[in-house]
Motif scaffolding. Structure first.
Motif, mmCIF file in Angstrom:
data_model
loop_
_atom_site.group_PDB
_atom_site.id
_atom_site.type_symbol
_atom_site.label_atom_id
_atom_site.label_comp_id
_atom_site.label_asym_id
_atom_site.label_seq_id
_atom_site.Cartn_x
_atom_site.Cartn_y
_atom_site.Cartn_z
ATOM 1 N N GLU A 36 1.053 -1.336 -0.265
ATOM 2 C CA GLU A 36 0.043 0.340 0.043
ATOM 3 C C GLU A 36 1.114 1.279 -0.115
ATOM 4 O O GLU A 36 2.152 0.611 0.562
ATOM 5 C CB GLU A 36 -1.438 0.089 1.204
ATOM 6 C CG GLU A 36 0.133 0.216 2.740
ATOM 7 C CD GLU A 36 -1.208 0.378 3.454
ATOM 8 O OE1 GLU A 36 -2.530 0.260 3.181
ATOM 9 O OE2 GLU A 36 -1.069 1.274 4.520
ATOM 10 N N PHE A 37 0.385 2.465 -0.398
ATOM 11 C CA PHE A 37 0.846 3.366 -0.488
ATOM 12 C C PHE A 37 0.440 4.634 0.502
ATOM 13 O O PHE A 37 -1.007 5.581 0.197
ATOM 14 C CB PHE A 37 1.124 4.417 -1.724
ATOM 15 C CG PHE A 37 1.450 3.560 -3.132
ATOM 16 C CD1 PHE A 37 3.475 4.064 -2.824
ATOM 17 C CD2 PHE A 37 1.609 2.623 -3.607
ATOM 18 C CE1 PHE A 37 4.248 3.196 -3.482
ATOM 19 C CE2 PHE A 37 2.731 1.573 -4.217
ATOM 20 C CZ PHE A 37 3.679 2.249 -4.596
ATOM 21 N N PHE A 38 0.614 4.860 1.590
ATOM 22 C CA PHE A 38 0.200 5.728 3.054
ATOM 23 C C PHE A 38 1.077 7.351 1.977
ATOM 24 O O PHE A 38 2.238 7.751 1.989
ATOM 25 C CB PHE A 38 1.319 5.714 3.795
ATOM 26 C CG PHE A 38 -0.326 6.095 5.008
ATOM 27 C CD1 PHE A 38 -1.398 6.591 5.464
ATOM 28 C CD2 PHE A 38 0.935 7.211 5.835
ATOM 29 C CE1 PHE A 38 -1.612 7.370 6.252
ATOM 30 C CE2 PHE A 38 0.515 7.624 6.543
ATOM 31 C CZ PHE A 38 -0.583 7.713 7.038
ATOM 32 N N VAL A 62 -0.192 1.970 -10.310
ATOM 33 C CA VAL A 62 -1.262 2.163 -10.530
ATOM 34 C C VAL A 62 -1.578 3.759 -11.066
ATOM 35 O O VAL A 62 -3.056 3.714 -11.751
ATOM 36 C CB VAL A 62 -2.098 0.874 -10.170
ATOM 37 C CG1 VAL A 62 -1.916 -0.650 -10.237
ATOM 38 C CG2 VAL A 62 -2.747 1.276 -8.706
ATOM 39 N N LYS A 63 -1.913 4.309 -9.609
ATOM 40 C CA LYS A 63 -1.766 5.868 -9.321
ATOM 41 C C LYS A 63 -1.012 6.155 -9.501
ATOM 42 O O LYS A 63 -0.322 6.145 -9.075
ATOM 43 C CB LYS A 63 -3.004 5.310 -7.857
ATOM 44 C CG LYS A 63 -4.183 4.927 -8.833
ATOM 45 C CD LYS A 63 -4.863 5.483 -7.162
ATOM 46 C CE LYS A 63 -6.552 4.123 -7.226
ATOM 47 N NZ LYS A 63 -6.935 5.013 -5.981
ATOM 48 N N SER A 90 5.741 10.013 -0.036
ATOM 49 C CA SER A 90 4.408 8.667 0.369
ATOM 50 C C SER A 90 5.333 7.211 0.869
ATOM 51 O O SER A 90 6.501 7.137 0.547
ATOM 52 C CB SER A 90 3.497 8.206 -1.012
ATOM 53 O OG SER A 90 2.789 9.339 -1.293
ATOM 54 N N LEU A 91 4.679 6.640 1.896
ATOM 55 C CA LEU A 91 5.741 5.520 2.534
ATOM 56 C C LEU A 91 4.319 4.662 2.366
ATOM 57 O O LEU A 91 3.635 4.169 1.908
ATOM 58 C CB LEU A 91 4.773 5.296 4.122
ATOM 59 C CG LEU A 91 5.310 6.426 4.462
ATOM 60 C CD1 LEU A 91 5.449 6.418 6.083
ATOM 61 C CD2 LEU A 91 7.657 6.929 4.428
ATOM 62 N N LYS A 109 -5.793 9.591 -0.462
ATOM 63 C CA LYS A 109 -5.972 8.697 0.557
ATOM 64 C C LYS A 109 -4.936 7.604 0.282
ATOM 65 O O LYS A 109 -4.559 7.108 -0.744
ATOM 66 C CB LYS A 109 -7.347 8.722 -0.137
ATOM 67 C CG LYS A 109 -8.224 8.442 0.432
ATOM 68 C CD LYS A 109 -9.921 8.233 0.217
ATOM 69 C CE LYS A 109 -11.213 8.686 0.974
ATOM 70 N NZ LYS A 109 -10.368 9.241 2.347
ATOM 71 N N THR A 110 -5.083 6.538 1.332
ATOM 72 C CA THR A 110 -4.037 5.735 1.052
ATOM 73 C C THR A 110 -4.945 4.657 -0.667
ATOM 74 O O THR A 110 -5.304 4.415 -0.295
ATOM 75 C CB THR A 110 -4.032 4.827 1.903
ATOM 76 O OG1 THR A 110 -3.914 5.434 2.943
ATOM 77 C CG2 THR A 110 -2.860 3.510 1.749
#
Ligand code: SF4
Length: 432
Positions: free
Chosen positions: A382-384, A421-422, A428-429, A389-390
Motif C-alpha cells: 500500500e502507498f500511504f 496504478v495511480k 509517500s510510504l 488517500k492510501t
C-alpha cells in the motif's frame, strides 16, 4: 544513480512538479469562538523524521542535539544538522524546538552554556528545559523557554512560578485530568502544551530511578533502558535460578508496563481545554510512526475546526497499523480504566514499512522508491500518502537504479523503480 530524498522533498515543497502544494500547510485562519486552533507538535528523532513530521502535517517539531536531551540513544542532531533542520522548518513557515531537558550536573554547565548560545544563534524557536540551572542559562540568551514535562508541573501555582522565571510555555505533566488542565489554564496565562499520543512512563516522567538502579543508565540523563517494561519474577536469595511468578497468569507479570497514550477519542475535549500545543511522543520511533500519527491528528484537528469532527475508522485503522501497545486515554478523562498491560510488553503492529517514494514520473507511471524493508515482485503493498488517500496494489514490475529488471529489493536503501496504478505523492510510504 542515487536520489537525495532531502532534495526531492525540498523541490516538492517548493512546488516543483506538483500543483497542489498550496494546500500543504494547513489553513489555520478558521477559528470557532473562544477556541484557537492548537499547534500539532511532532517528534523529530533525526532529519528524515523531521521532514516526515512536517510534510505529513505537523505545525512544529522538537528535536534533541547530541547531548543534553533525554534521548541519549536516539540519532539526535549534530550542529550542522540543526542548522539544516532550522532552515528547512522555517522554510515551511513552521516552528522547531530544541529539547535541552537533562538534569544537568556541574560538569555539564560549560558545554551547556555554549550549546544554548549555539541554539540561540541558530534561531531555534524555543528550548525545552526542566532543570532550573539550565533555565537560568537559557535566560542569558534570547531563546524562548518552554518548561519540559520532566519538570512535572501539576498545578497552576507551579505553572505561574515557572512563568515568573521566564517560561513562555509549560508542558504539563501527563498525569493530569481534563478538569485540572482547565483549572491551570484559567489561572495561568502562559501557553500550555500537553501530550496527546505516545508511550508513557509508569512513574512521573523524570522521577524514575528504576533504570539507573538496575543498569546504571540514568533516565534523567536520557539513557533509560525502559526497565519498567521488563518481565519480572521473584527469586529467593538462596535459590538462584528458581523464578517464582508474581503475575496473575502463565504469561508472567508486567506490573509496571504502561499502555500507550491516545487522546484521539476525546480530541474535541482536548481542543476545547484551550491548550496551545498538542504533542506527540516518539523521538525514538520510526518514520512510519511519525508520518502515520501526524497525518491522523492533522486530519482530526482540521475536521474539528471545519465543524465536522467525528472519529473516523480510517484514523483508527492507521493508529492500529503502526507499532503500539494497547491504547489508553491515560489520566485525561479520569475514567478509572486501567493504564497498564499485564500480558506482554511487546508493541504490536500490522504493517511493515518498506520504502519511501522519492520520485514519481507521471508519463510512465513509475515511482522511485528508497528501500527500507525487503519487498519483491508480486507482493501486495500500500502507498500511504501525505495528503491523498492510501491505495493498494500488487508490484508487477521492478527495476534497479540502472534500469535492470529485478525480482526483489533486499539491500538497505536500495533505489528501486516500480510501476504504480495511480499517481503517487513524493514522500509517500510504501508498506506491506
Ligand atoms: S524505566 Fe520506565 S518509568 Fe522509568 S523513566 Fe524509563 S520508561 Fe519511564
Amino acid at each position: 544513480m542515487s536520489i537525495n530524498i532531502a532534495d526531492s522533498i525540498r523541490n516538492y515543497e517548493l512546488g516543483i512538479g506538483n500543483d497542489n502544494d498550496a494546500n500543504l500547510i494547513p489553513n489555520s485562519s478558521f477559528h470557532i469562538p473562544n477556541c484557537n486552533k492548537p499547534e500539532l507538535l511532532a517528534p523529530a528523532g533525526n532529519f528524515e523524521k523531521l521532514q516526515a513530521a512536517l510534510i505529513y502535517g505537523a505545525d512544529a517539531v522538537y528535536f534533541g542535539g547530541k547531548n543534553f536531551s533525554l534521548r541519549a540513544y536516539g540519532d539526535n542532531f549534530t550542529h550542522e544538522e540543526i542548522l539544516q533542520a532550522v532552515e528547512f522548518t522555517h522554510g515551511l513557515g513552521k516552528k522547531i524546538y530544541a529539547a535541552v531537558n537533562v538534569f544537568a550536573h556541574n560538569t555539564d554547565l560549560d558545554a551547556l552554556t555554549d550549546y544554548l548560545k549555539f541554539l540561540d544563534a541558530a534561531q531555534v524557536d524555543a528550548v525545552l528545559v526542566s532543570d532550573l540551572g539550565v533555565l537560568s542559562l537559557a535566560k542569558e540568551t534570547n531563546l524562548k523557554i518552554h518548561v519540559s514535562t520532566q519538570a512535572n508541573v501539576t498545578n497552576f501555582q507551579a505553572a505561574k512560578f515557572f512563568q515568573a522565571l521566564g517560561a513562555s510555555r509549560i508542558v504539563l505533566a501527563r498525569e493530569l485530568t481534563r478538569e485540572e488542565i482547565l483549572d491551570i489554564k484559567q489561572n495561568c496565562s502562559a501557553e500550555l502544551e500537553i501530550f496527546i499520543h505516545g508511550a508513557m512512563c509508569i512513574s512521573y516522567s523524570g522521577r524514575c530511578w528504576l533504570s539507573k538502579f538496575l543498569t546504571g543508565r540514568d533516565a534523567n540523563r536520557g539513557a533509560c533502558t525502559h526497565s519498567c517494561r521488563w518481565k519480572y519474577n521473584l527469586v529467593e536469595e538462596t535459590r538462584a535460578g528458581e523464578f517464582f511468578p508474581v503475575g496473575e497468569d502463565e504469561r508472567g507479570s508486567y506490573v509496571m508496563n504502561s499502555k500507550d497514550l491516545c487522546l484521539l477519542p476525546c480530541l474535541d475535549k482536548v481542543i476545547e481545554s484551550g491548550v496551545a500545543s498538542l504533542k506527540i511522543e516518539g523521538r525514538m520511533k520510526s518514520v512510519n510512526y511519525v508520518a502515520g500519527v501526524v497525518k491522523v491528528y492533522r486530519a482530526a484537528i482540521d475536521s474539528y475546526f471545519d465543524g465536522d469532527f467525528k472519529i473516523r475508522d480510517e484514523w483508527l485503522d492507521e493508529l492500529n497499523k503502526i507499532a503500539h501497545r494497547p491504547y489508553t486515554t491515560g489520566f485525561f478523562l479520569d475514567d478509572g480504566n486501567p493504564t497498564e498491560i499485564y500480558s506482554t510488553s511487546k508493541p504490536a503492529r500490522s504493517s511493515e514499512f518498506l520504502g519511501i517514494v522519492c520520485d514519481f514520473d507521471a508519463s510512465t507511471m513509475t515511482a522511485t522508491i528508497e528501500q527500507r524493508g525487503k519487498f519483491e515482485i508480486n507482493q501486495r503493498v500500500e502507498f500511504f500518502q501525505p495528503r491523498e488517500k492510501t491505495f493498494s496494489q500488487t508490484i508487477t514490475s521492478m527495476h534497479d537504479a540502472d534500469g535492470s529488471e529485478i525480482l526483489s529489493a533486499p539491500h538497505a536503501q536500495q533505489i528501486v523503480k516500480i510501476s504504480v496504478v495511480k499517481p503517487v505523492e513524493i514522500w509517500s510510504l510504501m508498506r506491506s
